[in-house]
Scaffold this active site. Structure first.
Site, mmCIF file in Angstrom:
data_model
loop_
_atom_site.group_PDB
_atom_site.id
_atom_site.type_symbol
_atom_site.label_atom_id
_atom_site.label_comp_id
_atom_site.label_asym_id
_atom_site.label_seq_id
_atom_site.Cartn_x
_atom_site.Cartn_y
_atom_site.Cartn_z
ATOM 1 N N ARG A 79 3.579 4.820 1.784
ATOM 2 C CA ARG A 79 2.417 5.093 0.926
ATOM 3 C C ARG A 79 1.330 5.667 1.827
ATOM 4 N NH1 ARG A 79 -2.070 1.578 -1.122
ATOM 5 N NH2 ARG A 79 -2.740 2.337 -3.169
ATOM 6 N N ASN A 156 -6.557 4.367 -5.574
ATOM 7 C CA ASN A 156 -6.444 3.035 -5.002
ATOM 8 C C ASN A 156 -7.450 2.066 -5.617
ATOM 9 O OD1 ASN A 156 -5.378 1.260 -2.711
ATOM 10 N ND2 ASN A 156 -7.584 1.185 -2.319
ATOM 11 N N GLU A 157 -6.982 0.906 -6.016
ATOM 12 C CA GLU A 157 -7.814 -0.234 -6.437
ATOM 13 C C GLU A 157 -9.030 0.164 -7.265
ATOM 14 O OE1 GLU A 157 -8.635 -2.590 -2.960
ATOM 15 O OE2 GLU A 157 -6.504 -2.906 -2.544
ATOM 16 N N HIS A 223 -1.696 -5.439 -5.933
ATOM 17 C CA HIS A 223 -1.973 -5.706 -4.526
ATOM 18 C C HIS A 223 -2.168 -7.205 -4.362
ATOM 19 C CE1 HIS A 223 -3.554 -1.342 -3.775
ATOM 20 N NE2 HIS A 223 -2.317 -1.379 -4.259
ATOM 21 N N TYR A 225 -3.249 -10.208 -2.121
ATOM 22 C CA TYR A 225 -3.959 -10.763 -0.978
ATOM 23 C C TYR A 225 -4.334 -12.206 -1.319
ATOM 24 C CZ TYR A 225 -3.935 -6.057 0.969
ATOM 25 O OH TYR A 225 -3.532 -4.833 1.468
ATOM 26 N N TRP A 281 0.549 -3.501 3.827
ATOM 27 C CA TRP A 281 -0.636 -2.900 4.438
ATOM 28 C C TRP A 281 -0.778 -3.476 5.841
ATOM 29 C CZ3 TRP A 281 -3.952 0.828 2.554
ATOM 30 C CH2 TRP A 281 -5.045 1.114 3.384
#
Length: 349
Positions: A79, A156-157, A223, A225, A281
């Site tokens: 990515r 992204n995000e 994502h 986290y 990541w």
């Protein structure tokens, strides 16, 4: 990846959705990498389970050699961080063409993403999803004909902790803009809430977004986290999409984070059990080495995180399978057509 405040994922069960079948009759036939029966597949119908990492090209434009290093670690996907110009210098058509060529030369599937949308609504100057779509249209010449090799990750995000209720409508509008411009590629969309969807917005609206794509060729990316410290939370989120017949993968995750301690063991194990993709990541270049897999872009200088994701249980080296397009006489090592121009460089994680 961006610093995220700590939140908890809602625990109440969402209303079950009927399993998705293939594209609706009126949908245009998808080409290249596509969604079929809730799975990501190649043009030949074979499952494609992404196993790879994120690479910060927009901040380190001179590190294109990292793609060969990433492939040498047995990844099947990379990515790549690009910029639409709102927050960082715009990644040019020539750069995109070169990146696509290098992905093909190194037998990788490229997931290309615009990073400028990160945290829209909270980050001053962040791009909208519509602006990200405009960028993809600007660089369309580098992507035309690459549907078997490239997935377009619109932005992204998108959305942090404000205005994320607009995620579904804005995401669908951006997808329609790309389809109207002639893009047949698989399109990946990130969750709001700094990518972690602690509000359940993407989970609850994914069916709507998928069905509003004229090609029914949208892949959802979560994502993971600090919201995903608990193994049950990881499983519940991924199980929801699998049970609903909607394509899901983990587009970013790490082994620790300032907003909590993500459960990388559960993330990798659950992805392997459910045959879902994951993209860690990130390769290198994070501020202070935060979440780097290798030190200073040196492929043989693995960090603990790099050792874990590449060589640990359910890691890339033992679970990644190369895309069959390369084994079946696709372009393989040949870059052809739009694929090669000279590469023409900083990460604030």
């Amino acid at each position: 990846m961006q610093k995220r405040p700590r939140h908890l994922l809602p625990t109440e069960a969402a209303t079950a959705l009927a399993s998705a079948s293939g594209p609706a009759d009126e949908a245009e036939a998808a080409t290249g990498i596509r969604v079929s029966n809730g799975r990501v597949v190649e043009a030949n119908g074979n499952d494609f389970v992404m196993r790879g990492v994120n690479h910060p090209h927009a901040w380190y434009t001179d590190r294109t050699g990292s793609l060969a290093d990433i492939k040498a670690k047995d990844a099947n996907t990379v990515r790549v961080v690009l910029s639409s110009g709102q927050q960082w210098p715009m990644t040019s058509v020539a750069e995109v063409s070169n990146i696509v060529g290098l992905c093909k030369q190194n037998r990788l599937i490229g997931v290309l993403e615009v990073h400028d949308t990160t945290g829209y609504g909270e980050v001053s100057g962040a791009a909208t999803l519509s602006e990200a779509a405009d960028y993809w249209i600007k660089v369309k010449g580098a992507l035309r004909g690459q549907e078997s090799y490239v997935v377009i990750n619109i932005g992204n995000e998108p959305y942090g902790n404000k205005d994320y209720e607009r995620w579904a409508s804005d995401t669908s509008a951006a997808i329609r803009k790309l389809r109207s411009a002639g893009f047949g590629h698989a399109i990946m969309v990130d969750a709001p809430n700094w990518g972690q969807d602690y509000s359940g917005t993407m989970r609850n609206d994914a069916r709507r977004v998928f069905e509003e794509d004229p090609r029914r060729n949208t892949i959802f990316s979560i994502h993971m986290y600090g919201v995903y410290e608990n193994a049950d939370t990881v499983r519940d989120y991924l199980d929801y999409f699998v049970s609903a017949g909607l394509p899901i993968l983990i587009g970013e995750f790490g082994d620790w984070h300032t907003d909590g301690n993500p459960n990388e063991d559960a993330i990798m194990a659950t992805a392997e059990e459910l045959s879902l993709g994951y993209l860690g990541w990130s390769w290198s270049g994070n501020t202070g080495g935060y979440l780097d897999m290798v030190k200073n872009f040196k492929a043989n200088s693995l960090t603990d995180w790099g050792k874990r994701i590449f060589h640990g249980t359910h890691g890339i080296a033992t679970t990644a399978k190369e895309a069959t397009i390369y084994a079946s006489g696709g372009s393989g090592g040949s870059t052809g057509g739009n694929d090669g121009t000279a590469p023409r460089g900083h990460l604030n994680a």
